[in-house]
Write a protein that holds these residues in place. Structure first.
Motif, mmCIF file in Angstrom:
data_model
loop_
_atom_site.group_PDB
_atom_site.id
_atom_site.type_symbol
_atom_site.label_atom_id
_atom_site.label_comp_id
_atom_site.label_asym_id
_atom_site.label_seq_id
_atom_site.Cartn_x
_atom_site.Cartn_y
_atom_site.Cartn_z
ATOM 1 N N LEU A 50 -14.091 -12.381 -1.408
ATOM 2 C CA LEU A 50 -13.682 -11.088 -1.938
ATOM 3 C C LEU A 50 -12.224 -10.854 -1.592
ATOM 4 O O LEU A 50 -11.833 -10.920 -0.439
ATOM 5 C CB LEU A 50 -14.554 -9.992 -1.328
ATOM 6 C CG LEU A 50 -14.291 -8.582 -1.820
ATOM 7 C CD1 LEU A 50 -14.918 -8.353 -3.187
ATOM 8 C CD2 LEU A 50 -14.855 -7.573 -0.844
ATOM 9 N N ILE A 51 -11.422 -10.616 -2.596
ATOM 10 C CA ILE A 51 -10.000 -10.386 -2.363
ATOM 11 C C ILE A 51 -9.643 -8.967 -2.788
ATOM 12 O O ILE A 51 -10.008 -8.522 -3.876
ATOM 13 C CB ILE A 51 -9.150 -11.421 -3.139
ATOM 14 C CG1 ILE A 51 -9.386 -12.809 -2.533
ATOM 15 C CG2 ILE A 51 -7.676 -11.053 -3.087
ATOM 16 C CD1 ILE A 51 -8.813 -13.936 -3.341
ATOM 17 N N SER A 52 -8.981 -8.254 -1.900
ATOM 18 C CA SER A 52 -8.496 -6.919 -2.228
ATOM 19 C C SER A 52 -7.113 -7.058 -2.831
ATOM 20 O O SER A 52 -6.252 -7.726 -2.273
ATOM 21 C CB SER A 52 -8.427 -6.065 -0.970
ATOM 22 O OG SER A 52 -9.698 -5.970 -0.388
ATOM 23 N N THR A 53 -6.907 -6.455 -3.970
ATOM 24 C CA THR A 53 -5.618 -6.563 -4.642
ATOM 25 C C THR A 53 -4.806 -5.306 -4.389
ATOM 26 O O THR A 53 -5.358 -4.249 -4.134
ATOM 27 C CB THR A 53 -5.803 -6.707 -6.154
ATOM 28 O OG1 THR A 53 -6.317 -5.463 -6.643
ATOM 29 C CG2 THR A 53 -6.756 -7.813 -6.488
ATOM 30 N N ASP A 54 -3.530 -5.424 -4.457
ATOM 31 C CA ASP A 54 -2.690 -4.234 -4.420
ATOM 32 C C ASP A 54 -2.909 -3.485 -5.721
ATOM 33 O O ASP A 54 -3.183 -4.102 -6.729
ATOM 34 C CB ASP A 54 -1.208 -4.628 -4.323
ATOM 35 C CG ASP A 54 -0.898 -5.263 -2.985
ATOM 36 O OD1 ASP A 54 -1.628 -4.943 -2.035
ATOM 37 O OD2 ASP A 54 0.042 -6.070 -2.902
ATOM 38 N N GLY A 55 -2.806 -2.177 -5.674
ATOM 39 C CA GLY A 55 -2.944 -1.411 -6.900
ATOM 40 C C GLY A 55 -1.958 -1.935 -7.946
ATOM 41 O O GLY A 55 -0.774 -1.985 -7.693
ATOM 42 N N ASP A 56 -2.479 -2.352 -9.073
ATOM 43 C CA ASP A 56 -1.620 -2.823 -10.154
ATOM 44 C C ASP A 56 -1.190 -1.606 -10.971
ATOM 45 O O ASP A 56 -2.011 -0.919 -11.557
ATOM 46 C CB ASP A 56 -2.406 -3.818 -11.023
ATOM 47 C CG ASP A 56 -1.559 -4.361 -12.158
ATOM 48 O OD1 ASP A 56 -0.836 -3.569 -12.794
ATOM 49 O OD2 ASP A 56 -1.632 -5.576 -12.417
ATOM 50 N N SER A 57 0.105 -1.349 -11.008
ATOM 51 C CA SER A 57 0.577 -0.110 -11.626
ATOM 52 C C SER A 57 0.248 -0.061 -13.115
ATOM 53 O O SER A 57 0.032 1.007 -13.668
ATOM 54 C CB SER A 57 2.074 0.051 -11.404
ATOM 55 O OG SER A 57 2.741 -1.061 -11.951
ATOM 56 N N HIS A 58 0.209 -1.217 -13.791
ATOM 57 C CA HIS A 58 -0.130 -1.214 -15.213
ATOM 58 C C HIS A 58 -1.566 -0.748 -15.417
ATOM 59 O O HIS A 58 -1.854 0.028 -16.309
ATOM 60 C CB HIS A 58 0.041 -2.617 -15.815
ATOM 61 C CG HIS A 58 1.473 -3.013 -15.959
ATOM 62 N ND1 HIS A 58 2.303 -2.447 -16.895
ATOM 63 C CD2 HIS A 58 2.220 -3.897 -15.268
ATOM 64 C CE1 HIS A 58 3.505 -2.973 -16.783
ATOM 65 N NE2 HIS A 58 3.490 -3.859 -15.798
ATOM 66 N N ILE A 59 -2.449 -1.238 -14.570
ATOM 67 C CA ILE A 59 -3.855 -0.839 -14.684
ATOM 68 C C ILE A 59 -3.992 0.653 -14.408
ATOM 69 O O ILE A 59 -4.653 1.374 -15.150
ATOM 70 C CB ILE A 59 -4.732 -1.664 -13.711
ATOM 71 C CG1 ILE A 59 -4.713 -3.143 -14.116
ATOM 72 C CG2 ILE A 59 -6.168 -1.139 -13.711
ATOM 73 C CD1 ILE A 59 -5.472 -4.058 -13.186
ATOM 74 N N GLU A 60 -3.341 1.105 -13.355
ATOM 75 C CA GLU A 60 -3.424 2.535 -13.007
ATOM 76 C C GLU A 60 -2.928 3.393 -14.166
ATOM 77 O O GLU A 60 -3.523 4.415 -14.505
ATOM 78 C CB GLU A 60 -2.595 2.826 -11.753
ATOM 79 C CG GLU A 60 -3.017 2.045 -10.506
ATOM 80 C CD GLU A 60 -4.480 2.185 -10.171
ATOM 81 O OE1 GLU A 60 -5.022 3.297 -10.292
ATOM 82 O OE2 GLU A 60 -5.089 1.166 -9.794
ATOM 83 N N GLN A 61 -1.834 2.950 -14.772
ATOM 84 C CA GLN A 61 -1.248 3.691 -15.882
ATOM 85 C C GLN A 61 -2.196 3.735 -17.081
ATOM 86 O O GLN A 61 -2.392 4.779 -17.692
ATOM 87 C CB GLN A 61 0.063 3.015 -16.273
ATOM 88 C CG GLN A 61 1.083 3.942 -16.905
ATOM 89 C CD GLN A 61 2.382 3.191 -17.184
ATOM 90 O OE1 GLN A 61 2.770 2.309 -16.411
ATOM 91 N NE2 GLN A 61 3.033 3.513 -18.273
#
Ligand SMILES: [Zn+2]
Ligand SMILES: [Zn+2]
Length: 139
Positions: A99-110
């Motif tokens: 399981l890998i935690s990713t940094d918040g991807d700003s494109h996805i958040e947007q």
């Protein structure tokens, strides 16, 4: 007392719960950690409290939004909610369970914000779990 613990105690108190040794231990076992399976959480706390108390506490924390459940296939893991840690997403391997935690991807958040806006929603929270096969397991 640091900020996260002050927030935890405040949140418990405002819901008429007090902080107990078990509640504190469960919280600390998850703080700044990778998501844990219930089995491992119980194991990590074996010296402090019993299995039933861990389950009861996680149950309460889930209801209060202190922890969140990550569904990974038919299993699940527990982690602290966004209130207590940086918002992020997960990628998990369906073969070995990595399981890998990713940094918040700003494109996805947007995109999520725009999607909500389009439907007239105010977002309270979202979870994004991506499942796949890791590079080790594809070999
Ligand atoms: Zn794998
Ligand atoms: Zn997100």
């Amino acid at each position: 007392m640091d900020n996260v613990h002050a927030t935890l105690i405040k949140q418990l108190n405002s819901n008429n719960f007090s902080i107990t040794k078990t509640r504190l231990a469960v919280f600390d076992a998850l703080l700044n950690k990778e998501p844990l399976a219930m089995k491992n959480l119980v194991l990590n706390l074996a010296k402090i409290t019993d299995r039933a108390s861990v389950y009861r506490t996680v149950d309460l924390y889930e209801k209060l939004g202190i922890v969140q459940r990550l569904n990974i296939g038919w299993k699940y893991k527990i982690e602290l909610s966004d209130k207590y840690q940086e918002h992020h997403h997960h990628i998990s391997c369906s073969i070995c369970g990595l399981l890998i935690s990713t940094d918040g991807d700003s494109h996805i958040e947007q995109d999520i914000n725009e999607l909500a806006k389009k439907h007239g929603f105010k977002i309270l929270s979202h979870q994004l779990e991506i499942q796949g096969v890791c590079s080790n397991c594809t070999k």
